[in-house]
Design an enzyme around this catalytic site. Structure first.
Site, mmCIF file in Angstrom:
data_model
loop_
_atom_site.group_PDB
_atom_site.id
_atom_site.type_symbol
_atom_site.label_atom_id
_atom_site.label_comp_id
_atom_site.label_asym_id
_atom_site.label_seq_id
_atom_site.Cartn_x
_atom_site.Cartn_y
_atom_site.Cartn_z
ATOM 1 N N ASP A 1 -3.055 -9.831 3.944
ATOM 2 C CA ASP A 1 -1.984 -8.831 3.780
ATOM 3 C C ASP A 1 -0.630 -9.513 3.571
ATOM 4 O OD1 ASP A 1 -4.104 -7.216 4.454
ATOM 5 O OD2 ASP A 1 -3.069 -6.134 6.046
ATOM 6 N N LEU B 1 -2.230 0.423 4.842
ATOM 7 C CA LEU B 1 -1.477 0.012 3.651
ATOM 8 C C LEU B 1 -0.622 -1.230 3.901
ATOM 9 C CD1 LEU B 1 -0.467 3.488 2.160
ATOM 10 C CD2 LEU B 1 -2.468 2.092 1.674
ATOM 11 N N GLY B 2 -0.847 -1.881 5.019
ATOM 12 C CA GLY B 2 -0.192 -3.175 5.251
ATOM 13 C C GLY B 2 1.265 -3.057 5.639
ATOM 14 N N SER B 3 1.627 -1.953 6.316
ATOM 15 C CA SER B 3 3.044 -1.787 6.666
ATOM 16 C C SER B 3 3.499 -2.860 7.654
ATOM 17 C CB SER B 3 3.314 -0.396 7.241
ATOM 18 O OG SER B 3 2.641 -0.246 8.459
ATOM 19 N N ALA C 1 2.395 -6.019 7.943
ATOM 20 C CA ALA C 1 2.581 -7.299 7.237
ATOM 21 C C ALA C 1 3.855 -7.254 6.398
ATOM 22 C CB ALA C 1 1.376 -7.598 6.352
HETATM 23 C C1 MEV Z 1 -6.478 -5.365 7.218
HETATM 24 O O1 MEV Z 1 -5.568 -4.868 6.245
HETATM 25 C C2 MEV Z 1 -7.517 -6.225 6.566
HETATM 26 C C3 MEV Z 1 -8.588 -6.795 7.487
HETATM 27 O O2 MEV Z 1 -9.514 -7.487 6.651
HETATM 28 C C4 MEV Z 1 -8.030 -7.730 8.536
HETATM 29 C C5 MEV Z 1 -7.512 -9.046 7.960
HETATM 30 O O3 MEV Z 1 -7.777 -9.383 6.816
HETATM 31 O O4 MEV Z 1 -6.801 -9.733 8.715
HETATM 32 C C6 MEV Z 1 -9.370 -5.692 8.190
#
Ligand code: MEV
Length: 329
Positions: free
Chosen positions: A161, A115-117, A119
């Site tokens: 992200d 869930l992008g924690s 970032a």
């Molecule tokens: C990770 O949330 C998404 C990926 O595509 C990696 C990226 O975009 O850097 C797996």
């Protein structure tokens, strides 16, 4: 100013994860779950310790120019905190400052489930520290530094992200030009998140896809082309509010993600539960390898039903709304 504050949202990837690392587009949305950060300058002017504490149970201090001391969180702590330390040092360097900083992170986002924690933590930390020296730091600069800091975790980060966490909303991200376009949906979109309960490392999964690509070049190119076309078709369907079509495209995207080896048997099981519960479509979101899946419901009522069916099967699940604010300082 002695205290800086900022918050940034988590995200889901609707289409294009992994292929976005190789220049293909992705569609992402920031969600109504935030990470809030408070930054304070340490009182003792001679103490340049950077102390970071997160309520996910991780804390540590960087002393004497970068020596790490774990306070909480065991062997994982350094990996979680290093990008934040890097980000803080970069902000201080750009402001020509060298001082001790204390960071408190309050997270409404479960870590390591796609869930992008990480970032969102980077984005909010950079903005909180920068706002100690300047009101309303530039979102462009915050995003750029956050992408740099994220590269500490995985070198090939696409930046997607960080973009969605900084700028918010539903976006079509072009990883070639590092630019994005906000998408307006025809109607409101009902999304359900379900966690496999299996934590993942984005860096390891991205490295696994790199190996897959090296060994299966022609197959990878054709899958990447289809994933890219799916994004295009999904943008049109989203704008038109054609949710049946979006659901079908999600299912198709999931098959592609299975082919490149980033799904997980628990993710596949969750996708099946969602499908049986009537979801229009479902797929992993983010790096995969466990992590989370998202399902598209036809409306809010069905979303609530799908989430409770998933919980009855023993998994964590919640409905999410789209956040339109991104970074807030
Ligand atoms: C990770 O949330 C998404 C990926 O595509 C990696 C990226 O975009 O850097 C797996």
């Amino acid at each position: 100013m002695t205290e800086g504050k900022a918050s940034a949202p988590a995200k889901v990837i609707l289409f294009g994860e992994h292929f976005v690392v190789y220049g293909k587009p992705a569609i992402l949305a920031s969600i109504d779950k935030r990470i809030s950060v408070k930054a304070r300058i340490r009182r003792d002017e001679d103490d340049d310790t950077i102390a970071i504490r997160s309520d996910i149970g991780v804390a540590g201090q960087y002393c004497n120019g970068g020596e790490f001391r774990m306070v909480e969180g065991g062997s994982e702590a350094k990996a979680v905190l290093d990008p934040l330390y890097y980000a803080i040092k970069r902000v201080l360097a750009t402001r020509n400052k060298n001082m001790g900083i204390e960071i408190d992170i309050c997270s409404k986002v479960p870590p390591a489930i796609g869930l992008g924690s990480s970032a969102a933590s980077c984005v909010a930390t950079i903005a909180a520290v920068d706002s100690l020296f300047k009101r309303n730091p530039s979102k462009q600069n915050v995003c750029k530094l956050a992408i740099e800091a994220e590269s500490c975790i995985h070198k090939r980060t696409s930046g997607a992200d960080c973009y969605v966490s900084t700028f918010g909303g539903l976006i079509n991200y072009d990883s070639m030009s590092k630019a994005f376009k906000k998408l307006e949906t025809g109607g409101s979109i009902s999304l359900v998140v379900a966690s496999t309960g299996v934590n993942h490392s984005t860096g390891h999964l991205v490295a696994g896809v790199k190996r897959f690509r090296e060994r299966n070049q022609i197959l990878f190119e054709s899958l990447a082309k289809r994933a890219s076309d799916i994004c295009l078709e999904a943008s049109i369907a989203l704008t038109a509010g054609n949710y049946e079509k979006i659901g079908k495209l999600m299912d198709e995207n999931q098959i592609i993600l299975q082919e490149i080896g980033v799904s997980h048997y628990k993710a596949d099981e969750l996708v099946e539960i969602c499908s049986k519960a009537g979801a229009l479509g479902a797929k992993i979101t983010g790096a995969g390898g466990g992590g989370s899946i998202i399902a598209l419901a036809k409306d809010k009522e069905q979303g609530t039903k799908i989430a409770s069916t998933i919980r009855a099967a023993g998994y964590q699940s919640f409905e999410v709304g789209i956040d339109n604010n991104g970074l807030v300082t």
